[in-house]
Enzyme design. Structure first.
Site, PDB file in Angstrom:
ATOM      1  N   GLY A  11       0.826  -1.202   0.000  1.00  0.00           N
ATOM      2  CA  GLY A  11       0.000   0.000   0.000  1.00  0.00           C
ATOM      3  C   GLY A  11       0.862   1.254   0.000  1.00  0.00           C
ATOM      4  N   PHE A  12       0.207   2.382   0.033  1.00  0.00           N
ATOM      5  CA  PHE A  12       0.888   3.674  -0.044  1.00  0.00           C
ATOM      6  C   PHE A  12       1.857   3.873   1.143  1.00  0.00           C
ATOM      7  CE2 PHE A  12      -0.077   8.242   1.317  1.00  0.00           C
ATOM      8  CZ  PHE A  12       1.059   8.758   0.729  1.00  0.00           C
ATOM      9  N   GLY A  37      -3.553  -2.743  -2.599  1.00  0.00           N
ATOM     10  CA  GLY A  37      -2.129  -2.422  -2.773  1.00  0.00           C
ATOM     11  C   GLY A  37      -1.631  -2.890  -4.132  1.00  0.00           C
ATOM     12  N   SER A  76      -5.119  -2.436   5.417  1.00  0.00           N
ATOM     13  CA  SER A  76      -6.509  -1.958   5.486  1.00  0.00           C
ATOM     14  C   SER A  76      -6.862  -1.275   4.179  1.00  0.00           C
ATOM     15  CB  SER A  76      -6.681  -0.935   6.619  1.00  0.00           C
ATOM     16  OG  SER A  76      -8.032  -0.526   6.686  1.00  0.00           O
ATOM     17  N   ASN A 100      -5.385 -11.460  14.559  1.00  0.00           N
ATOM     18  CA  ASN A 100      -4.323 -12.372  14.091  1.00  0.00           C
ATOM     19  C   ASN A 100      -2.943 -11.755  14.313  1.00  0.00           C
ATOM     20  OD1 ASN A 100      -5.956 -14.467  13.279  1.00  0.00           O
ATOM     21  ND2 ASN A 100      -6.170 -13.734  11.177  1.00  0.00           N
ATOM     22  N   TYR A 146     -15.307   1.820   8.281  1.00  0.00           N
ATOM     23  CA  TYR A 146     -13.882   2.107   8.492  1.00  0.00           C
ATOM     24  C   TYR A 146     -13.664   2.670   9.902  1.00  0.00           C
ATOM     25  CZ  TYR A 146      -9.209   4.052   7.498  1.00  0.00           C
ATOM     26  OH  TYR A 146      -7.864   4.361   7.507  1.00  0.00           O
ATOM     27  N   LYS A 150     -11.563   0.749  12.896  1.00  0.00           N
ATOM     28  CA  LYS A 150     -10.359   1.300  13.524  1.00  0.00           C
ATOM     29  C   LYS A 150     -10.569   1.572  15.017  1.00  0.00           C
ATOM     30  CE  LYS A 150      -7.453   1.432  10.009  1.00  0.00           C
ATOM     31  NZ  LYS A 150      -6.182   0.695  10.008  1.00  0.00           N
ATOM     32  N   THR A 176      -2.593  11.778   4.794  1.00  0.00           N
ATOM     33  CA  THR A 176      -1.205  11.702   4.341  1.00  0.00           C
ATOM     34  C   THR A 176      -1.213  11.595   2.819  1.00  0.00           C
ATOM     35  OG1 THR A 176      -0.458  10.684   6.401  1.00  0.00           O
ATOM     36  CG2 THR A 176       0.911  10.295   4.478  1.00  0.00           C
ATOM     37  N   ARG A 187      -9.313   9.775  -3.532  1.00  0.00           N
ATOM     38  CA  ARG A 187      -9.111  10.835  -2.551  1.00  0.00           C
ATOM     39  C   ARG A 187      -8.782  12.162  -3.231  1.00  0.00           C
ATOM     40  NH1 ARG A 187      -6.021   7.584   2.219  1.00  0.00           N
ATOM     41  NH2 ARG A 187      -5.240   6.391   0.475  1.00  0.00           N
TER      42      ARG A 187
HETATM   43  N1  UDP Z   1     -13.044  15.719  -2.079  1.00  0.00           N
HETATM   44  C1  UDP Z   1     -13.438  16.560  -3.108  1.00  0.00           C
HETATM   45  N2  UDP Z   1     -13.254  16.123  -4.392  1.00  0.00           N
HETATM   46  C2  UDP Z   1     -12.721  14.921  -4.696  1.00  0.00           C
HETATM   47  C3  UDP Z   1     -12.305  14.066  -3.649  1.00  0.00           C
HETATM   48  C4  UDP Z   1     -12.501  14.503  -2.337  1.00  0.00           C
HETATM   49  O1  UDP Z   1     -13.925  17.680  -2.883  1.00  0.00           O
HETATM   50  O2  UDP Z   1     -12.594  14.615  -5.903  1.00  0.00           O
HETATM   51  C5  UDP Z   1     -13.225  16.190  -0.676  1.00  0.00           C
HETATM   52  C6  UDP Z   1     -13.936  15.184   0.234  1.00  0.00           C
HETATM   53  O3  UDP Z   1     -15.339  15.354   0.153  1.00  0.00           O
HETATM   54  C7  UDP Z   1     -13.380  15.574   1.575  1.00  0.00           C
HETATM   55  C8  UDP Z   1     -11.957  16.060   1.272  1.00  0.00           C
HETATM   56  O4  UDP Z   1     -11.941  16.365  -0.130  1.00  0.00           O
HETATM   57  O5  UDP Z   1     -14.106  16.627   2.165  1.00  0.00           O
HETATM   58  C9  UDP Z   1     -10.884  15.032   1.565  1.00  0.00           C
HETATM   59  O6  UDP Z   1     -11.315  13.824   1.003  1.00  0.00           O
HETATM   60  P1  UDP Z   1     -10.429  12.531   0.904  1.00  0.00           P
HETATM   61  O7  UDP Z   1     -11.221  11.504   0.160  1.00  0.00           O
HETATM   62  O8  UDP Z   1      -9.073  12.863   0.376  1.00  0.00           O
HETATM   63  O9  UDP Z   1     -10.181  12.016   2.385  1.00  0.00           O
HETATM   64  P2  UDP Z   1     -10.996  12.072   3.754  1.00  0.00           P
HETATM   65  O10 UDP Z   1     -10.255  13.062   4.555  1.00  0.00           O
HETATM   66  O11 UDP Z   1     -12.417  12.516   3.512  1.00  0.00           O
HETATM   67  O12 UDP Z   1     -10.920  10.699   4.272  1.00  0.00           O
END
Ligand code: UDP
Length: 313
Positions: A11-12, A37, A76, A100, A146, A150, A176, A187
């Site tokens: 993974g990252f 991953g 995860s 585990n 999720y 966690k 991150t 993301r």
């Molecule tokens: N977000 C967005 N456009 C995208 C992807 C995410 O505006 O194409 C917003 C998302 O709604 C959130 C923030 O960016 O408010 C961070 O989202 P991300 O999925 O990176 O991670 P999160 O912190 O929500 O787990």
């Protein structure tokens, strides 16, 4: 020589941890089931005698005969898109998979560091979030799988510390970013880079005033290492405390690539946290850790990585 087991090694963050510990001459055993991953992330270690990759699901019994000194449990799903796609698996990895790993830690008398997350604070009512805050999580919302996985991971890890005298560390990782995030991870940062480099409209969810605090991956890895080396057996936040709205993030990116790209706004996903910023006082005092990379510098490196992937013509 120390042996370290890293789950989620493809993974990252897991793959960056492999790089880090191999560079310090640890013997690294990497475990990954390749659900999210990519083997590409560790390919550069394929001829390294200190590295041993095992394709394995942490939810299945783990039999490793080597003596393991340290375990970093990073397996995860991690992006909201992934845990929406694999809700049951996400819960199983956090529960069965974590147990585990903890059992393996007891058997080997290892120090076990588990990856938790800022998501355990949910849509927080305390700002910035310190470790003493219990959170505001909707257990049956789309992110609940999720968040609760966690939260369970933390509870189970503490129970193993208290009942089995296992040496534990719990890191609560805030957003991150950096090289090796997946282009299609869903993301914000990879989505925006992908869109900017392909001259597509940038997809902003909600009004873009929600905030996040983004930590460059080398800072996160450094914090994890310092925590592993400490003797602190309670949760600790690792993240950058520079907070930006999503619109500010988009503007910084547009300035780096010097392009003016249109934004398209769509509905904010359900239970999307409105604010997020770690309180990192504990990490500063206990670990003497501070994030060093500014968002602009980290984004320049990350964008460069995506350009070099050569997927953008
Ligand atoms: N977000 C967005 N456009 C995208 C992807 C995410 O505006 O194409 C917003 C998302 O709604 C959130 C923030 O960016 O408010 C961070 O989202 P991300 O999925 O990176 O991670 P999160 O912190 O929500 O787990």
């Amino acid at each position: 020589m120390n042996t370290i087991l890293i789950t989620g090694c493809c993974g990252f963050i897991g793959s960056h941890l492999c790089d880090f510990y191999l560079s310090k001459n640890y013997k690294v055993i990497g475990l990954d089931n390749l659900l999210t991953g990519s083997i590409e992330n560790i390919k550069h270690h394929e001829n390294n005698p200190l590295f041993n990759f095992i394709e394995h699901d942490v939810c299945d019994q783990i039999n490793i005969s080597d003596k393991i000194d340290f375990i970093l449990h990073f397996a995860s799903t991690a992006s909201p898109d992934d845990y929406l796609k694999y809700p049951i698996k996400t819960l199983q990895i956090g529960s069965i998979g974590t147990e585990n790993i903890l059992k393996l830690g007891v058997k080997n008398n290892s120090t076990v560091l588990v990856a938790s997350t800022s998501e355990i604070y949910g849509d927080p009512l305390e700002h910035p979030q310190s470790e003493s805050y219990f959170g505001n999580v909707n257990p049956i919302g789309p992110r609940g799988v999720y968040d609760e996985a966690k939260r369970y991971l933390e509870a189970l890890t503490m129970a193993y510390k208290n009942k089995k005298q296992l040496k534990i560390r719990i890191v609560r990782i805030f957003n991150t970013y950096g090289p090796r995030m997946r282009v299609n991870d869903g993301r914000a940062i990879p989505n925006f880079i992908n869109q900017i480099l392909n001259n597509k409209n940038i997809t902003v969810y909600g009004d873009g005033h929600q905030t996040r605090s983004f930590c460059y991956v080398s800072d996160t890895v450094n914090g994890i290492h310092k925590l592993l080396n400490s003797d602190y057996q309670y949760p600790i936040n690792i993240g950058n405390n520079d907070e930006y709205t999503i619109l500010q993030l988009v503007n910084i990116m547009k300035n780096i690539v010097n392009k003016n790209i249109e934004l398209i706004f769509s509905k904010l996903p359900e239970n999307d946290p409105k604010k997020r910023q770690p309180n990192i006082k504990l990490a500063k005092t206990i670990l003497d850790w501070n994030p060093k990379t500014s968002l602009k510098d980290g984004l320049i490196k990350t964008i460069d990585y995506f350009i070099k992937l050569n997927k953008f013509g």
